[in-house]
Structure formats: structure tokens, C-alpha cells
Design an enzyme around this catalytic site. Sequence first.
Site, PDB file in Angstrom:
ATOM      1  N   GLY A  23      23.068  50.703  70.728  1.00  0.00           N
ATOM      2  CA  GLY A  23      24.243  49.841  70.833  1.00  0.00           C
ATOM      3  C   GLY A  23      24.063  48.651  69.904  1.00  0.00           C
ATOM      4  O   GLY A  23      24.649  48.563  68.821  1.00  0.00           O
ATOM      5  N   ARG A  24      23.146  47.769  70.320  1.00  0.00           N
ATOM      6  CA  ARG A  24      22.878  46.543  69.578  1.00  0.00           C
ATOM      7  C   ARG A  24      22.584  46.796  68.106  1.00  0.00           C
ATOM      8  O   ARG A  24      23.086  46.081  67.235  1.00  0.00           O
ATOM      9  CB  ARG A  24      21.660  45.868  70.227  1.00  0.00           C
ATOM     10  CG  ARG A  24      21.378  44.467  69.740  1.00  0.00           C
ATOM     11  CD  ARG A  24      20.010  43.995  70.254  1.00  0.00           C
ATOM     12  NE  ARG A  24      19.858  44.166  71.692  1.00  0.00           N
ATOM     13  CZ  ARG A  24      20.235  43.276  72.595  1.00  0.00           C
ATOM     14  NH1 ARG A  24      20.787  42.152  72.225  1.00  0.00           N
ATOM     15  NH2 ARG A  24      20.040  43.510  73.881  1.00  0.00           N
ATOM     16  N   CYS A  28      31.544  23.197  80.637  1.00  0.00           N
ATOM     17  CA  CYS A  28      31.017  22.171  81.520  1.00  0.00           C
ATOM     18  C   CYS A  28      29.766  22.651  82.229  1.00  0.00           C
ATOM     19  O   CYS A  28      29.759  22.905  83.434  1.00  0.00           O
ATOM     20  CB  CYS A  28      32.091  21.745  82.506  1.00  0.00           C
ATOM     21  SG  CYS A  28      33.450  21.000  81.624  1.00  0.00           S
ATOM     22  N   GLU A  29      28.702  22.817  81.451  1.00  0.00           N
ATOM     23  CA  GLU A  29      27.388  23.235  81.922  1.00  0.00           C
ATOM     24  C   GLU A  29      26.396  22.652  80.928  1.00  0.00           C
ATOM     25  O   GLU A  29      26.541  22.876  79.734  1.00  0.00           O
ATOM     26  CB  GLU A  29      27.221  24.771  81.812  1.00  0.00           C
ATOM     27  CG  GLU A  29      28.081  25.617  82.705  1.00  0.00           C
ATOM     28  CD  GLU A  29      27.519  25.757  84.104  1.00  0.00           C
ATOM     29  OE1 GLU A  29      26.304  25.583  84.294  1.00  0.00           O
ATOM     30  OE2 GLU A  29      28.316  26.026  85.010  1.00  0.00           O
TER      31      GLU A  29
HETATM   32  C1  LIG Z   1      22.593  49.336  77.170  1.00  0.00           C
HETATM   33  C2  LIG Z   1      22.192  50.725  77.072  1.00  0.00           C
HETATM   34  C3  LIG Z   1      21.971  51.309  75.831  1.00  0.00           C
HETATM   35  C4  LIG Z   1      22.062  50.547  74.543  1.00  0.00           C
HETATM   36  O1  LIG Z   1      21.118  49.540  74.455  1.00  0.00           O
HETATM   37  P1  LIG Z   1      20.999  48.690  73.092  1.00  0.00           P
HETATM   38  O2  LIG Z   1      19.899  47.749  73.357  1.00  0.00           O
HETATM   39  O3  LIG Z   1      22.297  48.006  72.902  1.00  0.00           O
HETATM   40  O4  LIG Z   1      20.696  49.652  72.009  1.00  0.00           O
HETATM   41  C5  LIG Z   1      21.670  52.649  75.791  1.00  0.00           C
HETATM   42  N1  LIG Z   1      21.573  53.378  76.920  1.00  0.00           N
HETATM   43  C6  LIG Z   1      21.760  52.840  78.134  1.00  0.00           C
HETATM   44  C7  LIG Z   1      21.647  53.697  79.341  1.00  0.00           C
HETATM   45  C8  LIG Z   1      22.062  51.502  78.257  1.00  0.00           C
HETATM   46  O5  LIG Z   1      22.241  50.970  79.462  1.00  0.00           O
END
Ligand SMILES: *Cc1c(COP(=O)(O)O)cnc(C)c1O
Length: 446
Positions: free
Chosen positions: A292-293, A361-362
Site C-alpha cells: 500500500g504505502r 485545538c490540540e
Molecule cells: C495495511 C495492510 C497492507 C498494506 O500495508 P502497507 O504498509 O501500506 O504496505 C497489506 N495487507 C494488509 C492485510 C494490511 O492490513
Amino acid sequence: MKLQGTMTVNEKGHLVIGGCDTVELAREFGTPLYVMDEEFIRQNCKAYYESFTGAYPNSEVIYASKAFLAIAMCNIIEEEGLGLDVVSGGELYTALKAKFPTGRIYFHGNNKSPEEIRMALEANIGRFVVDNTYEMDLLNSIAGEMNKKANILIRITPGIEAHTHEYIQTGQIDSKFGLVLSNGQAMEGIKKALGLENLILKGLHCHIGSQIFELQSYQHAAEVMMEYIQKVTAETGVEITELNLGGGFGIYYSAGDRPASIKTYATIVMETVQRKAREFNINVPKVIVEPGRSIVGAAGTTLYTIGSVKDIPGVRKYVAVDGGMADNPRPALYQARYEALVANKADQPKNDEVSIAGKCCESGDMLIWDLAVPEVEPGDILAVSCTGAYNYSMASNYNRLTKPAVVLVNRGNAELIVRRETYEDLVQNDIVPERFKKNKKLTIAK
Ligand SMILES: *Cc1c(COP(=O)(O)O)cnc(C)c1O
């Protein structure tokens, strides 16, 4: 700030992304603004696709959409040949709106609701990643009612502690996710699933955490899972043909972060799986990874307008921006560190040191501590890099701030892919009980 993707600095000294002058983007679309570098996103997708699917045909890369999802993002992922991992009805709905090929959708989550399960079965998604035995029963019975079969992977907690922040560690035994491998819970769950008539067990899944730099953690996970696959086959007589090793590959956010290349990651994972398959004399399963990231993180930049500056001589200079924890909760949530530069003074020497405060506001709403900058003044544009993952997707309306717009930049074109929320959006779901209704028109004092 490290310039990444298509970032450059033009002759005016302005930061440029995707061929677009960020100072002009801020003027045109307003701030805060998420800017996504399309070419960079596609490069990352291609690096994954070529390193896994290209090099090892029996593998698949699926994008973990919780990092950043919008309909246009689904379209990019589809075009790049990746699958999509969703964790909620809302993410699934977005994918369906994008007409994403449903066979390439994986559905995660430790507590899928009956409605979400029904929606996913209706859409004929590719795989359910089943987290626990409660879900097995639920999925089996709903699939039965709908006269469908669900293809499943079972999520296993392999007992691996990856070195990352504890809130984003997920492979250790003490985790809310998955069935524990070491104490027999996973084997019991697998046997249960095999006995449920509407579930078709395709494989196993694990995900050891997020923002991981050590490739040994992945190697270790692959070894443990391959050994387990052999054990499951020996004990149940059923061949496990798919192994999903999760995501979590780390990215550069700030000095000191040294991610390996995607290619190295792919090589280590695939060599380990193949070596273990030979060792145990089993077939190499289909290997799935879910980044993802590392697809979107470094491809996103947030633009803010600088407002108030509070100088406490000898202590600190606070520079406030027009966003903060509402559009980027990560520094407050897990002390995440970011880099930034003043987008309209990108060529000027950095002779001041300031701390970037949000407007919520934190006291904890601080984006960056001790950032080297040129002399700043109200109206300057601050660009915070590597905000593409878990920023827009984690954004809130805290303090009733409106969520920023998202703009996709590429080769000098800027396209809005998420419009900025309006004040009217903020109140559209509010319902006023009859007794509070005023027969007055709202008048705003001028
Ligand atoms: C969040 C997640 C990912 C992706 O993680 P990244 O760090 O964004 O690559 C993949 N698989 C599962 C099951 C996740 O919960």
C-alpha cells in the site's frame, strides 16, 4: 527535503511536481491540497509488477487500497495490472464504482459485517481473507443463503515481530488479527474451514506489519509460512496453492530511512519461497503481495499556506499552517516524521529552524519539529513530502475542518480527483429535531 518522483525546482525557485508549479497549484486549487504524482505512482506499480508478476508468472501484486483510495486511483491500479485489497464495504463500494474487475479484489478485515459479506458475495470478488472462525461460520451461512461459494485465504499470525512502531506491528502473537500459528489455533481453524461446504480454501495469508525496512523479516515470514503450508498439507491432505505474504514494505519519509529496492524485496521473497518448496518437496504456491504505502506514499505531497508565526526567543519558533492532524494524523498517532520545504523559496538557503504546527485545538497537533527553512512569512506555501499514504485516507473533520482536495499531476496537467469538502458537506448529514427548528433564514453578520 529529498526530491522524489518527478519533483524538480524551476527557474522561479518553485517546487514542481508532475510538471506543475506547486505555487500555482496552491493558487488554483487552494490549500491544504494533496498533490499526487501520477507518473511516480505508475513507476511504483510497474516496479512491483515487473519484479513479481513479470519475473515469477505465478504471482500477483494487489494494492492495499486503505493507503489511499479514490475512484481515479482504482482506474490507475487497474491499468497497471494490479489487484485491489479492500477492508470495508466503503472501499469495496469505491472499487465497484470504478468498475474495477471484481475477480481481482481481495477482502480483508477482522470483523466484516454481514452486510459487507453479502455485498462482496454479490459482487463475486476474488478472495475473502478470513480472519477468524466466527467469520468462517458467518461467511459460510451467508454464502449458503445466496447459493454461492466463497474462495478464501485464512489469515495466520506467524509470530514474527517486525521492527516498526507497535501500532503498525501485526505479525506478533499478541495481535487482534488472524489465527495464531504456534498454539494450534490456526490448524483448528483450517480444519474447520475445510469442513464448511460453502467455503473453498485456496491458501493462507500473513501480514507482519507496516513501514518495515528489514528484509530478513519478510524472509523469516516466508520461511515460517512455507513450513506451515507443508505441515497443513501433511496433516489435512489438502494442497495449499496460494500464499499471500501481505504488504508493509517501508518507504523513505525522512533522513535515516533506507528502504531496499522493490526488486530486492521481490527477489528475497521469491527465492525463499522457492528454496523452501524444494526443501519440503512441495509445489511452489502462487505468491501474492499487498503493498500500500510503497505504491503511493512517496508520490503524495501536501501543500499548506503558512499563517501565524510564534517566536519564543531562545526556545522555539512555531510556524502554523492551514491544516494539520485533520489531514495528516500520523505524527500525532505514531510520532511519524516528515520532511518539508517552502515551495515558493525552494532555492533559498535554509538559515532558520522552525517547528510546523497544525491549526487544530490540540497541543499534539504538530507536523514537524525542528525543520530547517529560509526566512518564512505568512502566505508562503509549505510542501510536506511523502504524504500519499494514510493521509487522505485517515483524514478527519476534527474541528469541523473540511477535507482537502486531491489533485493528480502528470506532465504539466493537473486534474482534480477529489474535490475539496464544503461547509455544506459538513452539515449535510445533520438532522434537526422538529422542536429546534427555527423559522428563520440563516443570516451571517457582515
Ligand atoms: C495495511 C495492510 C497492507 C498494506 O500495508 P502497507 O504498509 O501500506 O504496505 C497489506 N495487507 C494488509 C492485510 C494490511 O492490513
